[in-house]
Each structure stands twice: as structure tokens, then as C-alpha cells.
Design a protein around this motif. Sequence first.
Motif, short mmCIF file in Angstrom:
data_model
loop_
_atom_site.label_atom_id
_atom_site.label_comp_id
_atom_site.label_asym_id
_atom_site.label_seq_id
_atom_site.Cartn_x
_atom_site.Cartn_y
_atom_site.Cartn_z
N GLU A 51 0.82 -1.21 0.00
CA GLU A 51 0.00 0.00 0.00
C GLU A 51 0.85 1.26 0.00
O GLU A 51 1.86 1.36 0.70
N PHE A 52 0.40 2.19 -0.81
CA PHE A 52 0.96 3.54 -0.80
C PHE A 52 0.10 4.39 0.13
O PHE A 52 -1.09 4.55 -0.11
N GLN A 53 0.71 4.90 1.18
CA GLN A 53 0.03 5.86 2.06
C GLN A 53 0.57 7.24 1.73
O GLN A 53 1.72 7.56 2.03
N LYS A 65 -1.03 20.85 -11.15
CA LYS A 65 0.06 20.05 -10.60
C LYS A 65 -0.13 19.83 -9.11
O LYS A 65 -0.73 20.65 -8.42
N LEU A 66 0.40 18.72 -8.67
CA LEU A 66 0.33 18.35 -7.25
C LEU A 66 1.68 17.80 -6.82
O LEU A 66 2.37 17.15 -7.61
N ILE A 67 2.04 18.04 -5.58
CA ILE A 67 3.15 17.27 -5.01
C ILE A 67 2.56 16.14 -4.18
O ILE A 67 1.47 16.29 -3.61
N ILE A 68 3.27 15.04 -4.18
CA ILE A 68 2.75 13.83 -3.51
C ILE A 68 3.86 13.27 -2.65
O ILE A 68 5.02 13.21 -3.08
N TYR A 69 3.53 12.82 -1.48
CA TYR A 69 4.58 12.39 -0.55
C TYR A 69 3.96 11.41 0.43
O TYR A 69 2.75 11.43 0.69
N GLY A 70 4.81 10.56 0.99
CA GLY A 70 4.31 9.60 1.96
C GLY A 70 5.21 8.39 2.02
O GLY A 70 6.44 8.52 2.06
N SER A 71 4.61 7.21 1.99
CA SER A 71 5.40 6.00 2.15
C SER A 71 4.77 4.87 1.36
O SER A 71 3.59 4.90 0.99
N LEU A 72 5.59 3.86 1.15
CA LEU A 72 5.13 2.60 0.59
C LEU A 72 5.31 1.57 1.69
O LEU A 72 6.46 1.24 2.06
N ASN A 73 4.21 1.10 2.23
CA ASN A 73 4.28 0.15 3.35
C ASN A 73 4.45 -1.27 2.86
O ASN A 73 3.83 -1.69 1.87
N CYS A 74 5.27 -2.01 3.59
CA CYS A 74 5.58 -3.38 3.18
C CYS A 74 5.35 -4.33 4.36
O CYS A 74 6.30 -4.78 5.00
N PRO A 75 4.10 -4.61 4.69
CA PRO A 75 3.81 -5.44 5.87
C PRO A 75 4.32 -6.86 5.75
O PRO A 75 4.57 -7.52 6.75
#
Lengths: 139, 194
Positions: A51-53, A65-75
Motif C-alpha cells: 500500500e501507498f500511504q 500540478k500536485l506534489i505527492i509524498y508519503g510512504s510505501l508500506n511493506c507489511p
Amino acid sequence: MTESLKLFCATALLVAIPISANAYRVGAPDTYSDLLWRVSSNVSGLSGCTEFQLDATGDLLNSTKLIIYGSLNCPLQQSGSYGVSGSAYFGGDGSYNMTLLVGSSTSLQCVRFPASLTGSCTYYDTFGNFLGSAFLTFR
Amino acid sequence: MNATARGLMAAGVLVVASGAVWLYLALNEPLASVGSPAPDARSQAAWQVDPSAAPRVATAIAPATTPVPPAVVLSGVAVHPDGSSNLAIVSVDRGPQTLLRVGDRLGSSAMVIRIDEASMTYRFAGNDLRVFVTAPSARISSAAKPQTPSSDQRPGFVADAPAIARANGSEPGSGNEGFRQAVERKMQAIAATR
């Protein structure tokens, strides 16, 4: 300077400020928090990430335009994650295009997503070599 | 007519006659003047054609077909302690960079034959060509796996620290509907202006 002239200058200034602001398109960006894309991929080192949060920030009223940021969770993978940052833009054909840097050496390219924001993307390494595909689902 | 007059007349006739003779000789004089040296057999006027000279024919000689080596840019080298697993970061013919080892092919007609700390040598059309790297070489430890990251992770992975929802309890995905509506509005606005 006469009082009437002072009043005139002050009025002109008050009128000019919003006009000039519109000319420079001063707007307030919105932040769209807690966005979630489910992801499936067979790329080595990323196949356990599901999942991308993400958050997205941009002024869609005055910009495309948008900036996008967060994490890629790897359970499924040591319960860890990769930091993610990137951007998205709306093309002239009305499509949504997103490019994300995942970790330190992998980029994700999602081209021409429809309004459902669901579709296939491609992982590349920093040399531009194809690593594999991913499917993102936005629910 | 007295003698003086007759003498003057005779002199005048002689002068005129001499001039006529001179004029006649001048108009009919051959090209080689009397007293000029004999023509040198080795030197000739530029406009004279030497009949003994072989005709020179300009022929177009097609250049030999020379294979062109690929354009190779060596961006970096990773040197393994044992020297047998050295890697080169190479771009061929302005293509994307790739990692190459000894024995790998460069394009379709060249092959890497040596990688050292400062250069890479490859063989093309029977010739060994050497390119040098400008960036300093990187040393990798013998325990490192230079080519393929481990299957568990890629660079940048943060173990045991998955991203969590916001502290106020909102769940991932709770923002999806609002974002989708904003995206739809934007797409409609773009379509309306096309």
C-alpha cells in the motif's frame, strides 16, 4: 500632500492589492490527506509492499500540478516501508500522470490514469532500466 | 636641285626604306628570336602539351568501408578486491547507463575485455579500445553484492517502521473520496476548455 490625495492613494492601494494578487494567481493550496493506493508488484524487493500511504498538496483551482509524498508500506517484508516523494500533473488530454521516487533507487511511473486513479504503472531503477510492473488500485 | 638637297633626299629615302624593311621583318619574325638559348627539354610553357606525358585521369576511389565503433561513455567503475568482478557503468551510443562486466557485449559488435580502476577496455573489429573514467572509482567490499539487491529490500528501505495513520486516528484511505472528487472536477474543467 492634501488629505484628499492621501485618501485617494490609500484607496487605490487597497483596490490594487487584490487585482494584482489575481494577476499573480495567489491561491491557497489544498492538502488531500490519507490517500491510499493498494499495490501489487512482482519486482524484487517491492513485492512485499502492498500500500501507498500518501498525501497530496496542490491548488487544483489555479494549477494542474500536485506534489505527492508519503510512504510505501511493506507489511509482508520486515514490516517496513520506503519513503516516497513525487508529483502528479493533469495532461492536456485530461489524464492524470504520476511519478514517484520510492526509496533511494526506484521510480514508479503511472501514465494516463483515468478519473478512477486506478491502473498499471512501471518501476524503473535510477539508470532508467525497466524493473517490472505494478498495479495500483485507488478505492 | 643642288647637291645638298639631293643628299638629303637620298638620306630620307634610305631611312624610309630601312623602316619598311624593319617593319616587314618584325611582322614576320619567328617566335624563337635569334640568339635565344635552345629550349630546355625539361621546361615547357604551361600551355604547351607534352605529347609524351601519359594522360592523367581522375578516378574516384571509393573509400574502404570502415566500421564505426560504438560511442562509449564510462561514467564509473566499481572495483572488487579480487579484481575479477569489476563493474563498469557505461552508456553506449547515448543510451541509458548499464552495468557491465568483463565478457559483456557493448552494443552488437564490441565486447568488454578488461575493467580496471580507471578505465575499461573493449574489443571492436579486432582492435582493443580503451576508455577512461573521470569519476573516482568506488571500492566495494568482498561481502557486498554489487549487482542485484537482496530480494528482501531495495536501497532506502526502512525496516520495522511502516508509515501509520495520522495521530488523530484517521485511517489511510479516508481521504480517497474527497481527492477523487477533486480530480474529477479538474478533469471536467480541462475537458470543457478543449
